[in-house]
Write an enzyme that holds these catalytic residues in place. Structure first.
Site, PDB file in Angstrom:
ATOM      1  N   HIS A   1      -8.908   0.184  14.016  1.00  0.00           N
ATOM      2  CA  HIS A   1      -8.811   1.223  13.307  1.00  0.00           C
ATOM      3  C   HIS A   1     -10.042   1.804  12.921  1.00  0.00           C
ATOM      4  O   HIS A   1     -10.051   3.101  12.779  1.00  0.00           O
ATOM      5  CB  HIS A   1      -8.085   0.786  11.766  1.00  0.00           C
TER       6      HIS A   1
ATOM      7  N   LYS B   1       0.807  -1.126  -0.068  1.00  0.00           N
ATOM      8  CA  LYS B   1       0.017   0.101  -0.025  1.00  0.00           C
ATOM      9  C   LYS B   1       0.813   1.477  -0.070  1.00  0.00           C
ATOM     10  O   LYS B   1       1.779   1.403   0.945  1.00  0.00           O
ATOM     11  CB  LYS B   1      -1.019   0.074   1.326  1.00  0.00           C
TER      12      LYS B   1
ATOM     13  N   HIS C   1      -9.298   5.586  13.864  1.00  0.00           N
ATOM     14  CA  HIS C   1      -9.710   6.737  12.801  1.00  0.00           C
ATOM     15  C   HIS C   1     -10.404   7.788  12.992  1.00  0.00           C
ATOM     16  O   HIS C   1      -9.986   8.835  12.856  1.00  0.00           O
ATOM     17  CB  HIS C   1     -10.129   6.032  11.401  1.00  0.00           C
TER      18      HIS C   1
HETATM   19  N1  LIG Z   1       1.259   1.552   3.574  1.00  0.00           N
HETATM   20  C1  LIG Z   1       0.814   1.077   4.745  1.00  0.00           C
HETATM   21  O1  LIG Z   1       0.546   0.003   4.736  1.00  0.00           O
HETATM   22  C2  LIG Z   1       0.786   1.860   5.842  1.00  0.00           C
HETATM   23  C3  LIG Z   1       0.347   1.238   6.997  1.00  0.00           C
HETATM   24  C4  LIG Z   1       0.558   2.001   8.365  1.00  0.00           C
HETATM   25  C5  LIG Z   1       0.768   3.356   8.264  1.00  0.00           C
HETATM   26  N2  LIG Z   1       1.119   3.822   7.139  1.00  0.00           N
HETATM   27  C6  LIG Z   1       1.524   5.143   7.279  1.00  0.00           C
HETATM   28  O2  LIG Z   1       2.904   5.505   7.861  1.00  0.00           O
HETATM   29  C7  LIG Z   1       2.496   6.897   8.282  1.00  0.00           C
HETATM   30  C8  LIG Z   1       3.313   6.874   9.585  1.00  0.00           C
HETATM   31  O3  LIG Z   1       4.464   6.165   9.525  1.00  0.00           O
HETATM   32  P1  LIG Z   1       5.746   6.356  10.993  1.00  0.00           P
HETATM   33  O4  LIG Z   1       4.860   6.183  12.215  1.00  0.00           O
HETATM   34  O5  LIG Z   1       6.596   5.422  10.578  1.00  0.00           O
HETATM   35  O6  LIG Z   1       5.688   8.081  10.925  1.00  0.00           O
HETATM   36  P2  LIG Z   1       7.004   8.834  10.392  1.00  0.00           P
HETATM   37  O7  LIG Z   1       7.361   8.326   8.931  1.00  0.00           O
HETATM   38  O8  LIG Z   1       6.469  10.174  10.338  1.00  0.00           O
HETATM   39  O9  LIG Z   1       8.075   8.732  11.447  1.00  0.00           O
HETATM   40  C9  LIG Z   1       7.953   9.193  12.645  1.00  0.00           C
HETATM   41  C10 LIG Z   1       9.226  10.285  13.001  1.00  0.00           C
HETATM   42  O10 LIG Z   1      10.131   9.329  13.327  1.00  0.00           O
HETATM   43  C11 LIG Z   1      11.529   9.810  12.733  1.00  0.00           C
HETATM   44  N3  LIG Z   1      12.348   8.641  12.593  1.00  0.00           N
HETATM   45  C12 LIG Z   1      12.026   7.580  11.505  1.00  0.00           C
HETATM   46  N4  LIG Z   1      13.029   6.825  11.947  1.00  0.00           N
HETATM   47  C13 LIG Z   1      13.806   7.203  12.716  1.00  0.00           C
HETATM   48  C14 LIG Z   1      14.893   6.682  13.575  1.00  0.00           C
HETATM   49  N5  LIG Z   1      15.285   5.350  13.184  1.00  0.00           N
HETATM   50  N6  LIG Z   1      15.584   7.268  14.463  1.00  0.00           N
HETATM   51  C15 LIG Z   1      15.095   8.494  14.896  1.00  0.00           C
HETATM   52  N7  LIG Z   1      13.942   9.031  14.475  1.00  0.00           N
HETATM   53  C16 LIG Z   1      13.524   8.663  13.425  1.00  0.00           C
HETATM   54  C17 LIG Z   1      10.879  10.378  11.589  1.00  0.00           C
HETATM   55  O11 LIG Z   1      11.781  11.615  11.144  1.00  0.00           O
HETATM   56  C18 LIG Z   1       9.754  11.201  12.018  1.00  0.00           C
HETATM   57  O12 LIG Z   1       9.943  12.410  12.406  1.00  0.00           O
HETATM   58  C19 LIG Z   1       1.327   7.405   7.980  1.00  0.00           C
HETATM   59  O13 LIG Z   1       1.201   8.196   6.978  1.00  0.00           O
HETATM   60  C20 LIG Z   1       0.277   6.240   7.670  1.00  0.00           C
HETATM   61  O14 LIG Z   1      -0.659   6.631   6.945  1.00  0.00           O
HETATM   62  C21 LIG Z   1       1.355   3.135   6.045  1.00  0.00           C
END
Ligand SMILES: NC(=O)c1ccc[n+]([C@@H]2O[C@H](COP(=O)([O-])OP(=O)(O)OC[C@H]3O[C@@H](n4cnc5c(N)ncnc54)[C@H](O)[C@@H]3O)[C@@H](O)[C@H]2O)c1
Length: 367
Positions: free
Chosen positions: A250, A145, A254
């Site tokens: 969710h 996704k 959500h």
């Molecule tokens: N495609 C899918 O199946 C799917 C599933 C669930 C969520 N999502 C999407 O994922 C997004 C959320 O992802 P997330 O929670 O990873 O958030 P994100 O990508 O915003 O990362 C969160 C924060 O952590 C920091 N960060 C990342 N890796 C780090 C590390 N190793 N060390 C220190 N800081 C780090 C980033 O700079 C950011 O500030 C949403 O947009 C959501 O819609 C997609």
């Protein structure tokens, strides 16, 4: 920890997930074995790049990759069509052709954005996922996704586009803020609850170590979570039916996110509350025994429910649910656990029942 491999069968091809300490240092080499091309675009956010960009670039250059970089501001607000358009500019300037891979180095935001770009640039170029948050490692990096947001809604412009390879280096979790780690753990326990009772038992024994950030336990939890997710998406890649069980937590999660304009809860934090409420609803509907519900709730409590923000009420959450896309006729569709390790989709029409479950969260001890 040795190298662990998981194969994920997608309709288009089977791809590998490599889980290994040092996977990031081997990025260039792993890609060299897969792609006979020279150019690539590394997409990351500025925070992740400041921590791991040098290591990634060094590894790529060692294997003679010509690398363009495209950095976004950290956070959900970068997941837009506008950023995507600038990403395409960078891809053209780097001289990517239709065989050149795009690398997503970062959390779910970078993965979704770079993934969607890869799915459309020149009608699709290979995608390499290097997830760096726990959420991205256990969830968003596999399953295909990819999406960007529209001002009117999240993930409205998207695709299903599997990566060609996923490279997971568990050591990057050492720098992840604790709040992000806890939010990722919500997705980890989700797999135990809906799909895998032996994983659930393992989590009951080891959740404290996971919360403390113990690398060995984290690597094990990432592997078990990925195996769970792979089983589900292999069965139903295009989310016709079974894959929807991954939406456990969710429905209300959500509603909480939209009621707070995505500014208060991290995704995993909202999902954790949603799982809590779903368990309460499942018990009321006699779908889940109280003893099993108690075990699930105690894992949720260990991770810690986030305190609701001032001004949010159960009624506002219910209002958002009424507008939710998971609504069908007069029913709101929930994924509800029926035992530890299994869940089903249930249409729920009784708003009072849902309201009571949400109110229990408002009264619950929070962090
Ligand atoms: N495609 C899918 O199946 C799917 C599933 C669930 C969520 N999502 C999407 O994922 C997004 C959320 O992802 P997330 O929670 O990873 O958030 P994100 O990508 O915003 O990362 C969160 C924060 O952590 C920091 N960060 C990342 N890796 C780090 C590390 N190793 N060390 C220190 N800081 C780090 C980033 O700079 C950011 O500030 C949403 O947009 C959501 O819609 C997609």
């Amino acid at each position: 920890m040795g190298r662990r491999k998981i194969a994920v069968r997608a309709t288009a091809f089977t791809y590998r997930v490599l889980l290994e300490e040092g996977a990031l240092a081997d990025l260039g080499k792993s890609m060299r074995l897969l792609f006979p091309t020279t150019k690539t675009l590394l997409v990351s956010d500025s925070r992740v790049f400041s921590l791991y960009g040098d290591q990634a670039l060094k590894s790529l250059k060692k294997e003679m990759w010509q690398v363009g970089t495209f950095l976004i501001r950290p956070g959900e607000r970068s997941k837009t069509l506008h950023t995507l358009s600038r990403l395409f500019d960078a891809a053209v300037e780097t001289g990517l052709d239709r065989n050149s891979p795009i690398i997503a180095l970062g959390g779910g935001v970078v993965g979704d954005l770079a993934g969607f770009a890869a799915s459309t640039y020149m009608r699709g170029v290979p995608l390499v996922m290097v997830p760096t948050t726990l959420l991205a490692q256990v969830d968003s990096s596999i399953g295909g996704k990819v999406a960007v947001n529209h001002p009117r809604g999240k993930n409205i412009i998207g695709n299903i586009y599997p990566p060609r390879i996923v490279l997971i280096d568990p050591s990057v979790l050492n720098t992840l803020p604790k709040r992000q780690l806890r939010a990722g753990l919500a997705e980890v326990i989700k797999y135990g609850i809906i799909e895998n009772s032996s994983f659930f038992r393992l989590l009951e024994e080891n959740l404290d170590q996971l919360i403390a950030g113990d690398s060995l336990f984290l690597a094990e939890a990432v592997e078990r979570s990925l195996q769970s997710k792979a089983r589900v998406v292999e069965e139903d890649e295009y989310e016709k039916d079974y894959r929807r069980i991954l939406n456990f937590g969710h429905t209300i999660g959500h509603a909480l996110e939209t009621a707070t304009a995505y500014r208060y809860y991290l995704h995993g934090e909202a999902v954790l509350v949603g799982m809590y409420a779903a368990v309460k609803i499942a018990v009321q509907l006699n779908l889940l025994e109280r003893a099993s519900a108690g075990r699930i709730i105690s894992l949720i409590e260990k991770i810690g429910l986030k305190k609701p923000p001032a001004g949010l009420t159960a009624e506002k959450v219910i209002d958002k649910l009424r507008q939710d896309k998971k609504r069908r006729d007069n029913n709101i569709i929930f994924v509800l656990p029926t035992a530890i390790g299994s869940a089903i989709m249930v249409p729920v029409s009784d708003l009072q029942l849902i309201r009571e479950a949400v109110e229990l969260y408002f009264k619950h001890k929070t962090i």
